[in-house]
Design a protein around this motif. Structure first.
Motif, PDB file in Angstrom:
ATOM      1  N   GLY A   1      45.026  46.543  52.283  1.00 38.18           N
ATOM      2  CA  GLY A   1      44.133  45.643  51.962  1.00 38.18           C
ATOM      3  C   GLY A   1      44.460  44.157  52.107  1.00 38.18           C
ATOM      4  O   GLY A   1      45.540  43.846  51.839  1.00 38.18           O
TER       5      GLY A   1
ATOM      6  N   ARG B   1      39.499  41.537  51.872  1.00 38.08           N
ATOM      7  CA  ARG B   1      38.973  42.899  51.545  1.00 38.08           C
ATOM      8  C   ARG B   1      39.347  43.145  49.739  1.00 38.08           C
ATOM      9  O   ARG B   1      38.356  43.647  48.938  1.00 38.08           O
ATOM     10  CB  ARG B   1      39.585  44.199  52.031  1.00 38.08           C
ATOM     11  N   LYS B   2      40.301  42.338  49.297  1.00 31.17           N
ATOM     12  CA  LYS B   2      40.604  42.542  47.837  1.00 31.17           C
ATOM     13  C   LYS B   2      39.312  41.728  47.290  1.00 31.17           C
ATOM     14  O   LYS B   2      38.921  42.099  46.179  1.00 31.17           O
ATOM     15  CB  LYS B   2      41.700  41.907  47.665  1.00 31.17           C
ATOM     16  N   SER B   3      39.176  40.732  47.779  1.00 26.91           N
ATOM     17  CA  SER B   3      37.837  39.603  47.380  1.00 26.91           C
ATOM     18  C   SER B   3      36.596  40.583  47.292  1.00 26.91           C
ATOM     19  O   SER B   3      35.744  40.413  46.300  1.00 26.91           O
ATOM     20  CB  SER B   3      37.704  38.474  47.880  1.00 26.91           C
TER      21      SER B   3
ATOM     22  N   ARG C   1      36.188  43.687  47.074  1.00 32.51           N
ATOM     23  CA  ARG C   1      36.182  44.901  46.122  1.00 32.51           C
ATOM     24  C   ARG C   1      36.045  44.162  44.559  1.00 32.51           C
ATOM     25  O   ARG C   1      35.158  44.823  44.080  1.00 32.51           O
ATOM     26  CB  ARG C   1      37.481  45.591  46.035  1.00 32.51           C
TER      27      ARG C   1
END
Length: 320
Positions: A23, A27-29, A31
């Motif tokens: 990630g 991509r974390k943001s 999610r």
């Protein structure tokens, strides 16, 4: 040179897979944003679906009349259900009505859709509209309408029988335990036929016409084509319609409550109407029995869950 480029591409792909696996900050943001978008719906689900279900399951283990604190009685309400003749009658009537109406609506829905698609194709839109109109009418309105039709004094049905010389067939349809259930089945079929027909009609459009042409060239008649092509091709649609019929049957309430209130003498009593009478005190000396009524709610929920499981099983079986 080509070998070096190929090695570089392998390294880049491996790095891309690694960053995707663990990630990146972007991509974390994404999610987190996804969780935030889902959170309101999940909160509403917890507040208005899951919590009422859990609280109803808790109340089903108590004795409570709506005032004071519920008294925990373990599974006494479910044990009482087994020895309650009205509860047994309501369960039997619910299962009978559900099975009969589901079978009739499934068969007539398929046959009507085939007739509209093949024989009545020139007037298909008109016929589909006429058949679908009862489906958009409120169940309460339908129940009031048919209650007037079945009325023994001013009802259209008895007047029509008298007008054509069949006075001997005039009957108090909703006041006789022998005719009340067939009368309710007629109303249920009248209300749900159009919806099932439209679902089947949409499914018929996905069947390859070349299958019918090949079958006709092989000498198959209309009945054989219907049996070996139409019915197997609509297995998933049939599973959906059967599950919907089971769900609607298990939670039946409004039509029966308006037309008969569960009478005469509990002949048309279903789980929904008996649950209502227990919860709001129209039986047992006008004392609400919310704990006992909650047990019926749990039983109804279990039956609906079984209907959903049956639908999933039929769908998987049809996909094989």
């Amino acid at each position: 040179m080509a070998t070096a480029l190929s090695r570089q591409r392998v390294v880049e792909r491996a790095g891309a897979r690694t960053s995707y696996r663990f990630g990146s900050p972007l991509r974390k943001s994404q999610r987190v944003a996804g969780y935030l978008f889902v959170l309101p719906t999940f909160a509403l689900f917890l507040a208005f679906v899951l919590w009422p279900i859990l609280y109803t399951a808790y109340l089903s283990l108590t004795s409570w009349g709506g005032f004071g604190s519920p008294r925990f009685v373990h599974f006494d309400n479910y044990s009482r259900m087994l020895h309650d003749p009205v509860a047994r009658r309501a369960l039997i009537v619910t299962l009978v009505l559900t099975g009969v109406t589901t079978a009739i609506l499934t068969f007539l829905g398929l046959v009507t859709a085939v007739l509209v698609n093949v024989i009545w194709s020139k007037v298909g839109v008109v016929v589909r509209t006429i058949l679908f109109i009862p489906g958009i009418v409120s169940f309460v309105v339908s129940a009031v309408l048919w209650k007037l039709i079945y009325d023994p004094n001013i009802g259209t049905l008895n007047r029509l029988l008298g007008a054509i010389g069949l006075d001997s067939l005039q009957h108090p349809w909703l006041a006789d335990h022998k005719t009340v259930l067939p009368a309710i089945v007629v109303v249920t079929v009248w209300s749900g036929l159009g919806f099932n027909m439209l679902i089947y009609f949409a499914g018929l459009q996905s069947i390859d016409p070349n299958l019918y042409e090949a079958a006709e060239m092989d000498g198959a008649n209309t009945v054989q084509q219907f049996r070996h092509i139409t019915v197997p091709s609509l297995r998933i649609v049939t599973g959906l319609i059967v599950s919907l019929g089971l769900l609607n049957g298990f939670k039946a309430f409004d039509v029966i409550f308006v037309m008969t209130g569960g009478g005469p003498n509990h002949a048309s009593e279903v789980l929904g109407t008996y649950l209502y009478s227990l919860a709001f005190g129209s039986t047992s000396g006008s004392i609400p029995q919310l704990g006992y009524a909650s047990a019926f709610s749990v039983v109804t929920m279990v039956l609906c869950t079984l209907a959903v499981i049956a639908q999933l099983w039929l769908t998987r079986r049809a996909d094989r």
